[in-house]
Design a protein around this motif. Structure first.
Motif, mmCIF file in Angstrom:
data_model
loop_
_atom_site.group_PDB
_atom_site.id
_atom_site.type_symbol
_atom_site.label_atom_id
_atom_site.label_comp_id
_atom_site.label_asym_id
_atom_site.label_seq_id
_atom_site.Cartn_x
_atom_site.Cartn_y
_atom_site.Cartn_z
ATOM 1 N N ARG A 1 2.112 4.669 -1.334
ATOM 2 C CA ARG A 1 0.731 5.910 -2.238
ATOM 3 C C ARG A 1 1.443 5.741 -3.829
ATOM 4 N N ARG A 2 1.077 5.676 -4.682
ATOM 5 C CA ARG A 2 0.773 5.424 -6.010
ATOM 6 C C ARG A 2 1.647 6.854 -6.581
ATOM 7 N N ASP A 3 1.269 7.603 -5.789
ATOM 8 C CA ASP A 3 3.062 9.198 -6.828
ATOM 9 C C ASP A 3 4.038 8.813 -5.726
ATOM 10 N N HIS A 4 4.182 7.471 -4.776
ATOM 11 C CA HIS A 4 5.604 7.569 -4.193
ATOM 12 C C HIS A 4 5.981 6.069 -5.049
ATOM 13 N N ALA A 5 5.089 5.438 -5.356
ATOM 14 C CA ALA A 5 4.916 4.087 -6.620
ATOM 15 C C ALA A 5 6.191 4.373 -7.096
ATOM 16 N N LYS B 1 0.789 -0.609 0.521
ATOM 17 C CA LYS B 1 0.022 -0.049 -0.281
ATOM 18 C C LYS B 1 1.035 1.605 0.034
#
Lengths: 562, 562
Positions: free
Chosen positions: A195-199, A193
């Motif tokens: 965060r998508r922008d961190h990913a 999980k």
């Protein structure tokens, strides 16, 4: 056989999925009390194919075959083990991921099958944690890049050395123009999980992330300075062991070598036979019913060990499917048949159901689940023929429900004095063998009206003839003797003439109806994207990133966005 | 611009998504009371590109642009319409699906974008039924093959003429070696819940299924003999209209032509501007805040019609995204900016929230939802820059959350006397704009800890500076003036240098976290498989099925299963 450009090392004629710890070249398995340590120490010169070296703990399929074997043996042979510590035996590197020269030289089919198997291995680790109470802890002391980090992602807990250089990374996109191939993108956002922008940031930097940010962004579970690393590992292992749900009697079952003969036309095991018809592009997988009644009790099962029918058959089917997938790429159809006394299959199902609380029975049931899942994601047309003398009952009936289509003979065949075929359902068709998206095969089948599942459940134990089975929706077509040969022949011939790619895509979409899980997303969405990218010139072309990696030349990309 | 092999017909310089009923060449829209009839009557010579004829109601992107326009206008311009009857104006054919010669000659990028748009159009029909009470009935009188049947699948009810020849079919796999490209496989098993083995049979026969079996297998909802067909249609339309949830005041809003100028470097609309930097491969999409306060009441909104700010901006962004997707294939990044008074955006959000029960406000909110969904599935890197003078508030803040990454300036910029940027949340960030997988963008963002969504909700209405926004997890990075220019420049340059394919795959996986819906499965799983197959030589090679279709020569396949 497996690659256009590649020759198997050491004169091997096919890729063999059978191994055991005495033959491992890349892993070391140490067991001490309830903690096992699985150390990765890849032998550079131990590649499956000729032409590349497995530097920096990078891996190829051969390395993963050993890992899968170890994960499996831990469940069956080491009932006392509650925690598995996964670490590197090399300095300053945990694992560099899939070997890039191997990938660059492999056929598209090999790359796709390689990723499928490594995905199954990692899902198997998660299954072990969830269903056998063997929990995995990864120690990243050095760099865990690409498939290296994806391996860590499949475990329950990641400890990262806080030494200013140890890091985790998914550098595939910036470095190789492909995707992380073993569930990395999905596990980063869906399991951990992140965060998508961190990913997004994480997946587009070559150098990866270390230290505090890795923990803050949830990429690892905890940091430990080198001075305290070993103590921290022991502490976590102790803690995980204490909370493990694994309850066994301490007597493991040795997974003794499978008896198998392989020639150009067949694979022969104890209860499973595969006959290969290269002209028709069909492999017929025949499963034989047990030749004797189940043991009277648990001790009897343990005494039989690996020759206990359900365990032996699961291992044989598993090996056969893996063999066909990677060594027999031109086979279009797997045709399942069965032979023998249905009453014996029924008796073994009853044994497995009555003793489901025993740890070894639990292992065998979960193993069957995984074998059936492997069949579900096999990119060949699956057909089951229910003929006189067959024993598609309970567990074996799952081969009917896993098939893209099934045909069942009405009555008997002229000149065949065996009884007409009958399907039988048992409790095992209604729960213990879910597909990767969480539904049983019967639930998947009866999406339109869930009461059809209940209707089928009400017929447990009845010998259903073809017309009854068709009426209940359990088989695709019931045919009588007059039509059987022609209908089956025309179907098989026609199917084998279609484009294999479109069949793969169609079957992958039709087999998984309804909900998705992380596992099914990895096999469906992620795998499909990756298959696409794996054959784009930007990755595999002469000027693509995979080919040019390490050459000193930058890749040249077609910048069209699609 | 859009295809290597193809030239746009009639000297067009780009593919234009703007049209209106007076210009339709392929559809006829008749409204009678609460029932509209949308008749497909494709003009053979009306192809978007030169070089093919649209025989047998086959379609290309141009045909679908008209359909999308009609579906949209029905919602806004025809508040009285509760039922849309979709049928063919040609004899003996409903629709032959996507034009095969068009597909055979189109670039991979065009095929993929064509399918994406047609998927959005069909999802839009389902959205219309679900959220506007405009229910769709398909009349299949003739053959509905491939995309023709997929169009029917997107409607609520399919009536098949029971005339011995009318049929539905998905012949892509046996005929063309590709997959049904517009959600067909998923809708057959997930929406219509056709049993998977029946679906397997159905999807592998060229001739399709007619009559009783089509109904028994759930491929259509009912059969009607020709003699009773018209009566049955009227009856069903009446019944659907009676149960429709559509409640309007009967005054529609005309979707007047967008004011737009297009040149090589920019697109200019009333509130939206797109600046194209071909060297950097960046399109900057700037959205302007309203220049005046919202109308005081519903009548004021209706009086403004298509120039009501939220509606006009939605239409402008929608057109800009579509234009960039298909006409600007080498643009790697869409950079979103905004300008103007945040208070005005806030006031419009408040208007949309206060009046949500009004049918037109409902339409506008659902339209914004669809525009944002279109952005979510756009295969370009999405970046939002939150700078001084910006107005990323409420609805516009969704452009921050839709982005793969967002950057926000801390404080102000030297020599810039505009106030430091502020983000503001409104009620509209917490529900009305779900992504295709059912979660809001904030829910997607905060999978790790759902309480973060509540924490953000608690700050509704506050002007959040960069550090607050970063702390709340609303932006990826907060940067000060010293770092801003360099960081952004390096990021944009680096991003534009990566392989576009791997970025597409990565972004598609990271954007959709967690659950799946039928809609997200269509865009994710199915689309990815199809992209893969669409570039396999078995489909598009010189000897592949798409190229050889209609040539009299059989395709030649590489029979390797992957």
């Amino acid at each position: 056989m497996a690659g256009e450009d590649r020759v198997l090392a050491n004169g091997a004629k096919f890729i063999d999925f059978q191994t055991d710890p005495s033959r491992y070249r890349h892993w070391k398995l140490d067991v001490a009390g309830d903690v096992a340590t699985l150390s990765m120490d890849v032998d550079e010169d131990g590649g499956l194919f000729e032409g590349y070296q497995l530097k920096l703990n990078s891996y190829d399929l051969g390395v993963d075959i050993e890992l899968a074997d170890a994960v499996q043996r831990l469940r069956f042979e080491h009932p006392d083990v509650k925690v598995v510590v996964l670490r590197s035996a090399k300095n300053r590197v945990f694992c560099a991921g899939a070997n890039i020269r191997m990938l660059a030289g492999a056929t598209h089919a090999h790359k796709v099958n390689f990723c499928k198997f490594t995905n199954e291995t990692r899902n198997g680790m998660e299954d072990s944690s969830e269903n056998s109470g063997q929990r995995y802890i990864t120690v990243v002391n050095g760099t865990a890049a690409g498939g290296g980090y994806e391996l860590a992602l499949a475990t329950d807990h990641i400890i990262l050395a806080d030494d200013g250089s140890s890091s985790v990374a998914l550098p595939e996109v910036p470095l190789l123009a492909v995707l992380p191939g073993t569930g990395g993108l999905t596990r980063v956002v869906d399991k951990r999980k992140v965060r998508r922008d961190h990913a997004d940031f994480f997946c587009t930097i070559e150098e990866g992330i270390k230290g505090k940010r890795a923990a803050q962004w949830r990429l690892v579970d905890e940091l430990a300075p080198n001075s305290k690393l070993e103590a921290r590992i022991s502490e976590r292992a102790k803690q995980f062991a204490e909370t493990s749900a694994r309850k066994t009697d301490g007597k493991g079952v040795a997974l003794t070598p499978l008896k198998r003969t392989v020639d150009d036309k067949s694979l022969r095991y104890g209860f499973v036979t595969v006959d290969i018809d290269r002209t028709a592009r069909i492999a017929t997988v025949s499963v034989q019913a047990p030749d004797k009644a189940p043991p009277s009790d648990i001790d009897g099962m343990i005494a039989q060990g690996a020759s206990f029918w359900p365990l032996q058959v699961a291992r044989e089917i598993d090996d056969a499917i893996l063999h066909l997938r990677i060594n027999e790429l031109e086979i279009a159809l797997l045709v399942f048949k069965s032979h023998g006394d249905p009453a014996q299959v029924l008796a073994y199902d009853a044994f497995l159901d009555a003793n489901k609380s025993h740890w070894l029975v639990n292992e065998i049931r979960h193993y069957w689940k995984r074998v059936l899942k492997r069949i579900d994601v096999t990119s060949r047309t699956l057909v089951t023929l229910v003929e006189p003398g067959s024993c598609f009952v309970g567990t074996l009936a799952e081969l009917v429900f896993a098939a893209d289509r099934s045909y069942m003979l009405i009555g008997s065949r002229e000149g065949d004095n065996r009884p007409p075929p009958a399907l039988q359902l048992t409790a095992l068709n209604f729960g213990p063998y879910p597909m990767s998206h969480g539904l049983t095969r019967l639930e998947s089948r009866f999406q339109a009206d869930p009461s059809d599942v209940e209707r089928a459940r009400g017929r447990i134990g009845e010998a259903l003839d073809a017309e009854q089975a068709e009426e209940l929706g359990l088989v695709t077509f019931a045919l009588d003797d007059i039509d059987w040969d022609d209908e089956i022949r025309v179907f098989l011939e026609e199917r084998a003439s279609f484009s294999p790619d479109s069949l793969t895509g169609m079957e992958a979409n039709l087999r998984f109806v309804g909900p998705e899980t992380m596992e099914s997303k990895i096999f469906a969405r992620l795998t499909a994207w990756q298959n696409w990218i794996f054959q784009r010139p930007n990755a595999v072309g002469e000027e693509g990133a995979l080919r040019r990696y390490g050459s000193g030349q930058k890749p040249k990309f077609d910048m069209t966005r699609v």
